[in-house]
Design a protein around this motif. Sequence first.
Motif: not given
Length: 382
Positions: A347-349, A354-361
């Motif tokens: 949620r912080l990311l 820092c998550t958009r388009g980076r394929g995080t979970e």
Amino acid sequence: MDPESIHTGERVPHGGEPDQRIRDFSANTNPNTPAGVSSVYEDALEESRRYPDDEYSAFRAAAAEFVGCEPDRVIPTSGGLAAIRLAMECALEPGETAVLPAPSFGEYAREVHLQGATPEFVAHDELLAVPEERLRKHSLAVVCTPNNPTGEAADPDALAAFAARCGESETTLLVDEAFLGFTDLPSAATLEAEHVIVARSLTKLFGLPGLRAGFAVASGQNRDDLETARRAWSLGTPAARVGTFCLRQDEFVRDTRERIERERERIREHLERRFAVSPSDAPYLLCAVDDRVGGAEMGAASDADDAVETLVESARAAGVAIRDATTFRGLDSHIRVAIKDRESNDRLLEALGCTRGRGTESTDTRGEIGGDGSSADGEAHE
């Protein structure tokens, strides 16, 4: 404490978010607490109809085992900051000086000032190299390990060498280990040097900052002075009982250390795509923000100060509180973020972009405000 200095002193800013709907990454506290704490607290609350046993034998024994010293060297205090103040009250006289790390915990300078003494600042990564001849003019030196807000822990051998130089110069060394419990590193309590005082906090590692429990460790005359000067009933019965219980939860501590290390490195990888992130052994990361974050990417601000403010406000609008680290001496373009559980960290990311388009979970929780129950202990230690 020097009465005249109180008139010219002032409070310092701290992390901590009182709104339970906001996920709090501004205070570096464990989002988890050991199983069974509630029952211990409830039993202790019933016993609070009487004054606490001022000997605190069980608490001293548990604390001593935790840091590796004898129980009679443990001085119970209501949190790590109370241990810091007690040490400074005993070590400093008006007109004396103390050498402090910078950037570091803002309360050190405030407490030095309240004793009528003067702080001298040294870069946090150069403090352990201060030579004996320079130490001679100071009554007190303070080391924060891991340092807050930068996050790096002191090398034990370098700390031992510095402690030896402090001894030669007759300078009291105060080692603040508020976050050392998140690491496997040994406590400076094992040095068993009479001029060394260790300050410990229980409340961050065990996720109970509002409980206010901690202790100091000292030897010889310093130990006797701290024991004499500490306030009567310095721990309430619930704090003493819960603290004793928590200090013996070895599996909880081990699991916490593993989770923090794992999550810290995972979060770092994502944050480094947007910020310059300082190395850390602690449950937090210090991030440098440039003006592109506030300007080109967010449509506001033209310099780093405004970029930080914009980023803090943007994160809060997304339901996340982060620490504006520009209030630390020497930092003018930084934020600090705590390491929590995986879902909260994702949620912080997301809040920091820092998550958009980076394929995080990361779980998509946009549009809702959540709370992990974390709270602040007023930057004790933020």
